[in-house]
Design an enzyme around this catalytic site. Sequence first.
Site, PDB file in Angstrom:
ATOM      1  N   GLY A 133       2.015   2.440  10.724  1.00  0.00           N
ATOM      2  CA  GLY A 133       3.014   3.496  10.584  1.00  0.00           C
ATOM      3  C   GLY A 133       3.661   3.919  11.886  1.00  0.00           C
ATOM      4  O   GLY A 133       4.312   4.956  11.962  1.00  0.00           O
ATOM      5  N   SER A 173       2.892  -1.957  10.455  1.00  0.00           N
ATOM      6  CA  SER A 173       4.334  -2.046  10.746  1.00  0.00           C
ATOM      7  C   SER A 173       4.924  -3.434  10.477  1.00  0.00           C
ATOM      8  O   SER A 173       5.790  -3.894  11.220  1.00  0.00           O
ATOM      9  CB  SER A 173       4.619  -1.596  12.182  1.00  0.00           C
ATOM     10  OG  SER A 173       4.219  -0.246  12.359  1.00  0.00           O
ATOM     11  N   ASN A 201       0.874  -1.170   0.000  1.00  0.00           N
ATOM     12  CA  ASN A 201       0.000   0.000   0.000  1.00  0.00           C
ATOM     13  C   ASN A 201       0.911   1.219   0.000  1.00  0.00           C
ATOM     14  O   ASN A 201       1.452   1.581   1.037  1.00  0.00           O
ATOM     15  CB  ASN A 201      -0.896  -0.031   1.250  1.00  0.00           C
ATOM     16  CG  ASN A 201      -1.707   1.250   1.412  1.00  0.00           C
ATOM     17  OD1 ASN A 201      -1.768   2.074   0.503  1.00  0.00           O
ATOM     18  ND2 ASN A 201      -2.321   1.425   2.578  1.00  0.00           N
ATOM     19  N   GLU A 215      -6.016  -4.562  10.410  1.00  0.00           N
ATOM     20  CA  GLU A 215      -4.991  -3.545  10.645  1.00  0.00           C
ATOM     21  C   GLU A 215      -5.327  -2.760  11.911  1.00  0.00           C
ATOM     22  O   GLU A 215      -6.105  -1.797  11.860  1.00  0.00           O
ATOM     23  CB  GLU A 215      -4.913  -2.572   9.461  1.00  0.00           C
ATOM     24  CG  GLU A 215      -4.500  -3.201   8.162  1.00  0.00           C
ATOM     25  CD  GLU A 215      -3.832  -2.194   7.221  1.00  0.00           C
ATOM     26  OE1 GLU A 215      -2.738  -2.494   6.751  1.00  0.00           O
ATOM     27  OE2 GLU A 215      -4.394  -1.116   6.985  1.00  0.00           O
TER      28      GLU A 215
HETATM   29  P1  PGA Z   1       2.488   0.373   7.655  1.00  0.00           P
HETATM   30  O1  PGA Z   1       1.055   0.622   6.944  1.00  0.00           O
HETATM   31  O2  PGA Z   1       3.020  -0.933   7.116  1.00  0.00           O
HETATM   32  O3  PGA Z   1       3.333   1.553   7.229  1.00  0.00           O
HETATM   33  O4  PGA Z   1       2.255   0.339   9.111  1.00  0.00           O
HETATM   34  C1  PGA Z   1       0.163  -0.420   6.735  1.00  0.00           C
HETATM   35  C2  PGA Z   1      -1.100   0.103   6.104  1.00  0.00           C
HETATM   36  O5  PGA Z   1      -1.575   1.183   6.496  1.00  0.00           O
HETATM   37  O6  PGA Z   1      -1.675  -0.531   5.198  1.00  0.00           O
END
Ligand code: PGA
Length: 250
Positions: free
Chosen positions: A173, A212, A9, A167
């Site tokens: 993030g 993450s 993503n 998620e």
């Molecule tokens: P991240 O995002 O891997 O940067 O935590 C995952 C997402 O929002 O799909």
Amino acid sequence: MRRKLVVGNWKMFGRLARNKALLEGVMSGVSALRNTDCAVCVPYPYLGQVQTLLQGSNVAWGAQNMSQHEEGAYTGEVAPGMLLEFGCKYVILGHSERRGIYHEGDEMIALKFEAAIKAGLMPILCVGETLEERDAAVTEEVVARQLDAIVKKVGVKALENAVIAYEPVWAIGTGKTASPDQAQAVHAFIRQRVAKLDGQIAQGLCILYGGSVKAANAPELFSMPDIDGGLIGGASLVAEDFVAICRAGK
Ligand code: PGA
């Protein structure tokens, strides 16, 4: 055995030149993978570039959102049929950034989900709780509500052509991943909830974990019985990291 799926993503990141190098790195890194499907979901303006570059490779692609309408006076929106013209297989729906920042509620997400299925796109439905909700021990309640809104609208059979991504909002993030046990517990909850309606669909349902995911934690997460791969934000922007995560699916 369910196949693994790893989806990048990109969020609102990318530039034509940078994308090209990234996509070439991903394509060559995953070309020999047999038991894992890989895909990237990119910003709308890059769908043409992605289609040109990934055509014929074993990396699929998709978008990160779409309108629930087929066409009409909806300035700034993008219709499902437009995504099809660019060869999209997937569309992410109900990401927590759409829910939180752009106030998309369960009802709107259900309409989008229905439109995606009708168009022949495979929706990747994101569900997950905030930190406050986890602390208040209502994770299952929240995830159930988000899932039930979809099933109520389209029926359980539609999940045959869909992917769920768990998620937890507090893990996106932030560098704070859910532990494999924490994630597994919610994944199992989702599968059991679907199984109450249709055991076969539940058994075949691909449930991704997102939040993450890195090359270092992917193998352990993906080894859990109900975790079928990942939805990858930050680490999908670096070819070698994303490839390593795809390989962790075995
Ligand atoms: P991240 O995002 O891997 O940067 O935590 C995952 C997402 O929002 O799909």
